[in-house]
Motif scaffolding. Structure first.
Motif, PDB file in Angstrom:
ATOM      1  N   TYR A   1     -25.558  49.790  42.139  1.00  0.00           N
ATOM      2  CA  TYR A   1     -25.013  50.836  41.283  1.00  0.00           C
ATOM      3  C   TYR A   1     -25.773  50.786  39.962  1.00  0.00           C
ATOM      4  CZ  TYR A   1     -21.240  50.749  44.704  1.00  0.00           C
ATOM      5  OH  TYR A   1     -20.520  50.785  45.868  1.00  0.00           O
TER       6      TYR A   1
ATOM      7  N   GLN B   1     -17.277  48.671  40.193  1.00  0.00           N
ATOM      8  CA  GLN B   1     -18.660  48.567  40.649  1.00  0.00           C
ATOM      9  C   GLN B   1     -19.072  47.111  40.834  1.00  0.00           C
ATOM     10  OE1 GLN B   1     -20.713  50.726  37.589  1.00  0.00           O
ATOM     11  NE2 GLN B   1     -20.651  52.673  38.718  1.00  0.00           N
TER      12      GLN B   1
ATOM     13  N   GLU C   1     -34.529  54.751  49.751  1.00  0.00           N
ATOM     14  CA  GLU C   1     -33.567  55.658  49.134  1.00  0.00           C
ATOM     15  C   GLU C   1     -32.902  55.020  47.914  1.00  0.00           C
ATOM     16  OE1 GLU C   1     -30.750  57.099  51.952  1.00  0.00           O
ATOM     17  OE2 GLU C   1     -32.269  57.885  53.323  1.00  0.00           O
ATOM     18  N   MET C   2     -32.633  53.717  47.986  1.00  0.00           N
ATOM     19  CA  MET C   2     -32.047  53.018  46.852  1.00  0.00           C
ATOM     20  C   MET C   2     -32.963  53.120  45.635  1.00  0.00           C
ATOM     21  SD  MET C   2     -30.890  48.997  46.505  1.00  0.00           S
ATOM     22  CE  MET C   2     -29.702  49.093  47.859  1.00  0.00           C
ATOM     23  N   GLN C   3     -34.277  53.026  45.871  1.00  0.00           N
ATOM     24  CA  GLN C   3     -35.234  53.128  44.779  1.00  0.00           C
ATOM     25  C   GLN C   3     -35.237  54.527  44.177  1.00  0.00           C
ATOM     26  OE1 GLN C   3     -37.000  51.321  42.194  1.00  0.00           O
ATOM     27  NE2 GLN C   3     -37.018  50.142  44.080  1.00  0.00           N
ATOM     28  N   GLU C   4     -35.112  55.541  45.022  1.00  0.00           N
ATOM     29  CA  GLU C   4     -35.041  56.910  44.529  1.00  0.00           C
ATOM     30  C   GLU C   4     -33.871  57.076  43.574  1.00  0.00           C
ATOM     31  OE1 GLU C   4     -35.834  60.301  47.124  1.00  0.00           O
ATOM     32  OE2 GLU C   4     -36.148  58.880  48.767  1.00  0.00           O
ATOM     33  N   ASP C   5     -32.724  56.500  43.915  1.00  0.00           N
ATOM     34  CA  ASP C   5     -31.550  56.601  43.052  1.00  0.00           C
ATOM     35  C   ASP C   5     -31.784  55.910  41.712  1.00  0.00           C
ATOM     36  OD1 ASP C   5     -30.226  57.943  45.059  1.00  0.00           O
ATOM     37  OD2 ASP C   5     -29.157  56.179  45.807  1.00  0.00           O
ATOM     38  N   LEU C   6     -32.448  54.755  41.759  1.00  0.00           N
ATOM     39  CA  LEU C   6     -32.710  54.028  40.520  1.00  0.00           C
ATOM     40  C   LEU C   6     -33.690  54.799  39.635  1.00  0.00           C
ATOM     41  CD1 LEU C   6     -32.465  51.606  38.682  1.00  0.00           C
ATOM     42  CD2 LEU C   6     -34.208  50.441  40.059  1.00  0.00           C
TER      43      LEU C   6
ATOM     44  N   ALA D   1     -34.163  57.990  39.597  1.00  0.00           N
ATOM     45  CA  ALA D   1     -33.437  59.144  39.058  1.00  0.00           C
ATOM     46  C   ALA D   1     -32.574  58.731  37.867  1.00  0.00           C
ATOM     47  CB  ALA D   1     -32.569  59.769  40.150  1.00  0.00           C
ATOM     48  N   TYR D   2     -31.933  57.568  37.966  1.00  0.00           N
ATOM     49  CA  TYR D   2     -31.130  57.048  36.855  1.00  0.00           C
ATOM     50  C   TYR D   2     -32.007  56.819  35.622  1.00  0.00           C
ATOM     51  CZ  TYR D   2     -28.908  53.474  33.955  1.00  0.00           C
ATOM     52  OH  TYR D   2     -28.424  52.752  32.886  1.00  0.00           O
TER      53      TYR D   2
ATOM     54  N   TYR E   1     -40.125  60.344  41.039  1.00  0.00           N
ATOM     55  CA  TYR E   1     -40.258  59.329  42.090  1.00  0.00           C
ATOM     56  C   TYR E   1     -41.600  59.462  42.786  1.00  0.00           C
ATOM     57  CZ  TYR E   1     -39.326  56.674  46.363  1.00  0.00           C
ATOM     58  OH  TYR E   1     -39.397  55.778  47.397  1.00  0.00           O
TER      59      TYR E   1
END
Length: 217
Positions: free
Chosen positions: A76, A87, A169-174, A176-177, A182
């Motif tokens: 998270y 979290q 996909e986890m890296q994409e979220d990070l 984006a944060y 990406y």
């Protein structure tokens, strides 16, 4: 047994180990997990690491296990002040407590095979990453558990793999944060991490790889 085998790195681990091992793919039932199992002739094991009460019964039929790869995990993104207790609880539940529970449940089977336990940890398990407070803490704790397991179970081989950022996909979220674009070429490929992990598993029996640190070039 590979946990989290439905995701990008889990699928790559399955591909890397399928030529030499009969695969047990553990995770929450999903079409993605079923697809990986069908591709490699593997068996799926319905395990929810956040629900530790059900793990013992699911893995009871396994009496001998050569390799257990802990790959499942959650993250998270958030700095300390942005994070919530829920979290932290959810992160520790899957990344640490779930891994501990599955290891304990499979310990007799691992002992019977003089087995190998591999923890897909993270660079965040060595140096805490900004914006990943709860994730980093869980990975530090997971590294400590791996060290304790290695000390307390000398008949087993125990390896912690600490990759840098992986194109998942986890890296994409990070990313984006972090508010950046990406670009997967900036990160390790899942296949590279899986190959290095498989190499550690295939180390001759007189060798014991304690820790692997892998970074993008």
């Amino acid at each position: 047994m590979i946990t989290g085998a439905g995701g990008g790195l889990g699928r790559a681990l399955a591909a890397a180990l399928a030529p030499t091992h009969t695969l047990f793919l553990a995770g929450r039932p999903s079409q993605r997990l079923d697809a990986v199992a069908a591709q490699y002739g593997a068996t799926t094991w319905p395990i929810d690491l956040a629900d530790t009460d059900g793990i013992d019964a699911v893995v009871e039929p396994i009496v001998e296990l050569d390799v257990l790869v802990h790959n499942a995990g959650v993250a998270y993104p958030g700095r300390v002040a942005e994070s919530t207790v829920d979290q932290w609880r959810a992160t520790m539940s899957v990344n640490l407590v779930g891994a501990v529970a599955l290891t304990l449940a499979l310990l007799p089977a691992l002992r019977a095979a003089d087995g190998h336990v591999v923890f897909i940890n993270s660079g965040s398990g060595i140096n805490a990453s900004p914006g990943l407070a709860s994730y980093s803490a869980s990975k530090f704790a997971l590294r400590s558990f791996a060290d304790s397991l290695r000390n307390d179970e000398p008949g087993l081989r125990v390896t912690s793999v600490h990759p840098g950022r992986i194109a998942t996909e986890m890296q994409e979220d990070l990313v984006a944060y972090e508010g950046r674009g990406y670009d997967p070429t900036r990160f390790l490929s899942p296949e590279t991490v899986a190959r290095v992990t498989a190499d550690a598993i295939h180390t001759p029996r007189d060798g014991h790889v304690h820790e692997v640190i892998l970074r993008p070039r």
